[in-house]
Design a protein around this motif. Sequence first.
Motif, mmCIF file in Angstrom:
data_model
loop_
_atom_site.group_PDB
_atom_site.id
_atom_site.type_symbol
_atom_site.label_atom_id
_atom_site.label_comp_id
_atom_site.label_asym_id
_atom_site.label_seq_id
_atom_site.Cartn_x
_atom_site.Cartn_y
_atom_site.Cartn_z
ATOM 1 N N GLU A 157 -52.759 91.865 122.970
ATOM 2 C CA GLU A 157 -53.721 92.611 122.588
ATOM 3 C C GLU A 157 -55.106 92.071 122.829
ATOM 4 O O GLU A 157 -56.066 92.790 123.036
ATOM 5 N N SER A 158 -55.230 90.711 122.903
ATOM 6 C CA SER A 158 -56.410 90.042 123.176
ATOM 7 C C SER A 158 -56.874 89.948 124.363
ATOM 8 O O SER A 158 -58.007 90.041 124.877
ATOM 9 N N ASP A 159 -55.888 89.852 125.462
ATOM 10 C CA ASP A 159 -56.078 89.343 126.937
ATOM 11 C C ASP A 159 -55.558 90.421 127.974
ATOM 12 O O ASP A 159 -55.461 89.952 128.840
ATOM 13 N N GLY A 160 -54.586 91.176 127.204
ATOM 14 C CA GLY A 160 -53.815 92.222 128.502
ATOM 15 C C GLY A 160 -52.420 91.475 128.766
ATOM 16 O O GLY A 160 -52.333 90.200 128.282
ATOM 17 N N PRO A 161 -51.716 92.387 129.256
ATOM 18 C CA PRO A 161 -50.405 91.941 129.717
ATOM 19 C C PRO A 161 -50.280 90.657 130.675
ATOM 20 O O PRO A 161 -49.132 90.012 130.774
ATOM 21 N N GLU A 162 -51.192 90.785 131.493
ATOM 22 C CA GLU A 162 -50.936 89.696 132.571
ATOM 23 C C GLU A 162 -51.428 88.060 132.029
ATOM 24 O O GLU A 162 -51.457 87.255 132.773
ATOM 25 N N ALA A 163 -51.785 88.112 130.626
ATOM 26 C CA ALA A 163 -52.010 87.037 130.167
ATOM 27 C C ALA A 163 -50.641 86.374 129.807
ATOM 28 O O ALA A 163 -50.470 85.215 129.068
ATOM 29 N N VAL A 164 -49.462 86.988 129.759
ATOM 30 C CA VAL A 164 -48.114 86.595 129.413
ATOM 31 C C VAL A 164 -47.325 86.576 130.514
ATOM 32 O O VAL A 164 -47.487 87.178 131.696
ATOM 33 N N ALA A 165 -46.602 85.287 130.687
ATOM 34 C CA ALA A 165 -45.470 85.103 131.701
ATOM 35 C C ALA A 165 -44.104 84.729 131.533
ATOM 36 O O ALA A 165 -44.136 83.881 130.293
ATOM 37 N N PHE A 166 -43.153 84.974 132.072
ATOM 38 C CA PHE A 166 -41.904 84.378 131.938
ATOM 39 C C PHE A 166 -41.651 83.453 133.214
ATOM 40 O O PHE A 166 -41.831 84.003 134.322
ATOM 41 N N TYR A 167 -40.942 82.146 132.983
ATOM 42 C CA TYR A 167 -40.409 81.482 133.886
ATOM 43 C C TYR A 167 -38.971 81.047 133.806
ATOM 44 O O TYR A 167 -38.594 80.523 133.109
ATOM 45 N N VAL A 168 -38.143 81.715 134.886
ATOM 46 C CA VAL A 168 -36.518 81.802 134.473
ATOM 47 C C VAL A 168 -35.930 80.949 135.570
ATOM 48 O O VAL A 168 -36.583 80.334 136.128
ATOM 49 N N SER A 169 -34.585 81.162 135.451
ATOM 50 C CA SER A 169 -33.887 79.895 136.177
ATOM 51 C C SER A 169 -32.414 80.742 136.849
ATOM 52 O O SER A 169 -32.144 81.606 136.362
ATOM 53 N N ASN A 183 -45.422 89.081 136.042
ATOM 54 C CA ASN A 183 -45.492 87.678 135.958
ATOM 55 C C ASN A 183 -44.238 87.069 135.382
ATOM 56 O O ASN A 183 -44.213 86.186 134.331
ATOM 57 N N ILE A 184 -43.048 87.340 136.232
ATOM 58 C CA ILE A 184 -41.811 86.671 136.125
ATOM 59 C C ILE A 184 -41.423 85.935 137.202
ATOM 60 O O ILE A 184 -41.290 86.695 138.446
ATOM 61 N N ASP A 185 -41.341 84.803 137.325
ATOM 62 C CA ASP A 185 -40.903 83.936 138.394
ATOM 63 C C ASP A 185 -39.651 83.128 138.042
ATOM 64 O O ASP A 185 -39.361 82.983 136.900
ATOM 65 N N THR A 186 -38.875 82.428 139.140
ATOM 66 C CA THR A 186 -37.840 81.797 138.692
ATOM 67 C C THR A 186 -37.845 80.556 139.590
ATOM 68 O O THR A 186 -38.437 80.318 140.583
ATOM 69 N N ASN A 187 -37.278 79.491 139.193
ATOM 70 C CA ASN A 187 -37.112 78.141 139.874
ATOM 71 C C ASN A 187 -36.245 78.491 141.060
ATOM 72 O O ASN A 187 -36.417 77.631 141.985
ATOM 73 N N SER A 188 -35.602 79.394 141.236
ATOM 74 C CA SER A 188 -35.063 79.660 142.612
ATOM 75 C C SER A 188 -36.304 79.992 143.813
ATOM 76 O O SER A 188 -35.940 79.937 144.949
ATOM 77 N N ARG A 189 -37.467 80.266 143.145
ATOM 78 C CA ARG A 189 -38.426 79.973 144.057
ATOM 79 C C ARG A 189 -38.617 78.788 145.039
ATOM 80 O O ARG A 189 -39.030 78.782 146.168
ATOM 81 N N ALA A 247 -44.317 81.025 141.215
ATOM 82 C CA ALA A 247 -43.982 79.794 140.539
ATOM 83 C C ALA A 247 -45.353 78.861 140.198
ATOM 84 O O ALA A 247 -45.712 78.392 139.535
ATOM 85 N N VAL A 248 -45.852 78.189 141.570
ATOM 86 C CA VAL A 248 -46.835 77.340 141.649
ATOM 87 C C VAL A 248 -48.282 77.915 141.242
ATOM 88 O O VAL A 248 -48.884 77.386 140.295
ATOM 89 N N GLU A 249 -48.170 79.153 141.495
ATOM 90 C CA GLU A 249 -49.788 79.754 141.197
ATOM 91 C C GLU A 249 -49.584 80.012 139.689
ATOM 92 O O GLU A 249 -50.728 80.130 138.995
ATOM 93 N N LEU A 250 -48.497 80.604 139.199
ATOM 94 C CA LEU A 250 -48.014 80.925 137.925
ATOM 95 C C LEU A 250 -48.585 79.686 136.681
ATOM 96 O O LEU A 250 -49.298 79.847 135.951
ATOM 97 N N PHE A 251 -48.189 78.324 137.107
ATOM 98 C CA PHE A 251 -48.704 77.222 136.342
ATOM 99 C C PHE A 251 -50.073 76.967 136.609
ATOM 100 O O PHE A 251 -50.591 76.181 135.436
ATOM 101 N N GLN A 252 -50.592 77.124 137.887
ATOM 102 C CA GLN A 252 -51.795 76.948 137.824
ATOM 103 C C GLN A 252 -52.659 77.974 137.035
ATOM 104 O O GLN A 252 -53.954 77.666 136.492
#
Length: 928
Positions: free
Chosen positions: A104-116, A139-145, A394-399
């Motif tokens: 609501e405050s920042d939009g959907p791209e302010a949310v991310a999933f990091y999966v496995s 913004n869903i990426d995986t450690n398979s990256r 993955a890397v840019e997600l955590f950046q």
Amino acid sequence: MSPRPESPMTRSTCPYCGVGCGVVVQPTPGTTAAGDCEPSAPPVLVSGDPEHPANRGRLCSKGAALAETLGRETRLLEPRIGDRAASWDEALDHVARGFLDVIESDGPEAVAFYVSGQLLTEDYYVANKLMKGFIGAANIDTNSRLCMSSAVAAHLRAFGADAVPGNYEDLELADLVVLAGSNLAWTHPVLFQRLQAARERRPQMRVVVIDPRRTATAEAADLHLALAPGTDGWLFNGLLHHLYREDRLDLQFLEDHVDGFAATLRAARDTAGSVPRVASACGLPEADVAQFFRWFAQTERTVTLFSQGINQSDSGTDKANAILNLHLATGRIGQPAQAPFSVTGQPNAMGGREVGGLANQLAAHMGFDDPGAHDRLRRFWRAPRLAARPGLKAVELFQAIESGRVKAVWIMGTNPAFSLPEAERVSDALRRCPLVVVSDCVADTETTRLADVRLPASAWGEKDGTVTNSERRISRQRAFLPPAGQARPDWWIVCEVARRMGFGSAFPYTRPVEIFREHARLSAFENDGERAFDIGPLAGLSDAGYDALAPVQWPVFAARAAGDPAIGSAPSEPDRAGLRGTARLFSDGRFFHAGGRARLMPVAPQGPSLAIGADFPLRMNTGRIRDHWHSMTRTALSARLSAHRPEPFVEIHPTDAAAHGIGDGQLARLSGPGGQAALLRVRVTAAQPPGSVFVPMHWSAPQAPAARVNALVPASTDPISGQPAFKAIPVDLRPLVADWVGFLLSRERRVLPELPYRAESRGFGFFRYELAGTTAVPDWVLWADRILGSAGDRLQFSDQGAGVFRAARIQSGRLMAVLFIGPDPARLPPREALGQLFGQAVLDDRARIGLLSGHPETAAPAQGRLVCACHGVGEERIRQAIRESGLSTQAELADTLGAGTGCGSCIPELRGLLGETVSAAGARAGIP
């Protein structure tokens, strides 16, 4: 959720590497309905499944020890918000509300999933559906990256689809197997066993290993090309040009099925046009390069298997395409024993790719750049907010978390604060993130320590669903234990959050089979042969059919009349449900680019982007070892898996060790350009090439807080795939100036004071702690009180002038703990004899007298460092058997001790010990 199966035998799939081995699980005699049994016995017996086509009953050391890793002492057993326990309803409401507030405050791209890649396909499917389809961002990426995304990108560029063409049988049928950037013997041991068995049946078969290190796999090769780190592109470009000059290309196949030949050949000629140029660029003998080129040119039945040594590079996609170019240019694809073969690192890395678990994918092998794909998926999911562009890798997600662009992240089944490059920077980013949710089965990791909400997920043995291995084979993973504590399946957790966010109608699932059927329907939806991934016939599986599903390779078709193969595929045997899988792709030369043609990709080889220099003169190569897995949350629970390499280490060539003033067995500080450092035990070995070091990536904070190697790895990534480079990092290595070193063996796990170096491992009946300090301890007796505890009797010896302190605690006649401290690691006694005393119910007088000497008389003869984990055979026992029985072959050693007859991963090491011991005996006898 599925109930616990009542069958006394459960067929499931191993949770380790991408081989995807089948296992048979049976209750241990005396096990209760709750899975409890005697403390000394595991709750189940695990063996290889002889009916599973991936392994045919074989298991590696890790798979064989699975039953030993099912303990609950490290498990996350209840939902937690901050530092307090919470109910599931409270925790799920908190997570859903937190995501909705951020959206609501920042939009959907302010949310991310990091999966496995540890998730099952059904878990992956609902996570991707929630993020991309209903939150509305990709913004869903995986450690398979981190392990296989360069191969994915290369497949897409070459074939138009992320599709591995061949299968495991091709390794057995080939006349030449090229292993590029793969220590197959240790990282995919069952495939190595299959390869070795085929070589015994077919001695004419040749194996070439391309790897800077002389690994266990290289020891077994007919030719080892120990090329300079990062120079693979020159080697493969040079081979392509050689094949052209020797008229070994399939010009008809190129004309009929492949684009891009002229530009690709020109790039190969310009960058690596001759054997001398290739040899010079790669640091190889010309004769070895010429031999490899001749074998490849003359051998039609060739498989090139590649893995992390190719992928984990900032030019990994180009390197993978250079391999694919060779097979396309020679037409060696789609036929038995003719394939490029990417083997994945995790059990369900490929399943994650199927459902769109990478940020630059949609679901079911559809992409953001595929015409009509977005509309197709939007209609199928009925998802009007479906993400319209790729998300953060993955890397840019955590950046983005670090910069504040992403304000809420959900991390599922992985530990990015340990595994990502610049791991300390990732930790700092998570500390500042307003909402960090972690669902995991393990209570204590670098990442769970930073979570605002922790959700207990089911572990292997409790999970029900499917996984897909490296040869496109879908297998069932079946539950055989009840959930630990309040743990729940990942798919259930995701669906509950989705419902609380208002998306309940799109997430109505009550069982994994319902998710799987939707996944299968989507794969066939408006497909018409345009997408490689198609398991449409599985959408009609009944509940019972899903429960009984036999392993099957995609694409999957309804069984049809003989002679009616699927387009672009070679059919395999029908499975038990009347479905036909696909053994090989592209057998008819049809690919998935527009027009049905493949593409050669011009490759301009690049070396490592970071240069070595005076401050950082060595290159660090990271990787896996034989008996451990990822961050050891599972394998560290097994004493026999911990025995082969009980503490973190760095391997270095003797000339480099001498130049840096470092001796074998010493502790050293490894530092990188980012200012981080790791403390590691030095192993000096000629198997490591000069100018570089090798460090395993497994030791995380719970086992060795100062050995987090990925903190040294810069965030340098492949520009196409986004995969980080873990293989050629500039580093420096210096001896650790320690005031004292020592070890503690304790029957109970101990909470130790902060130390510069601590490495914990599991022994047989005890915990082992290797210790070192850089400042003097004022009072060893008081310090030992904290370490050993005060209950029971204390035996103690101290020589302050010599820097020696030894103490033991005995309670009710049993050894509880023993501590040895000294100035030099070489003067500390072996741990094995002392460790044996923990198996005695009561120590006798002789054991007490010899205890503080470090050589108790009642200990059994020393086995030495464990070599064969499957049968518990140590180095000294092996050497003794060779000397006393006059053994000269590995087969004789197997008959005498059983060593090497289990998973086979130790066979190269056994052969090395045979050579060393026989040579030493000959030298003593004066035999030249």
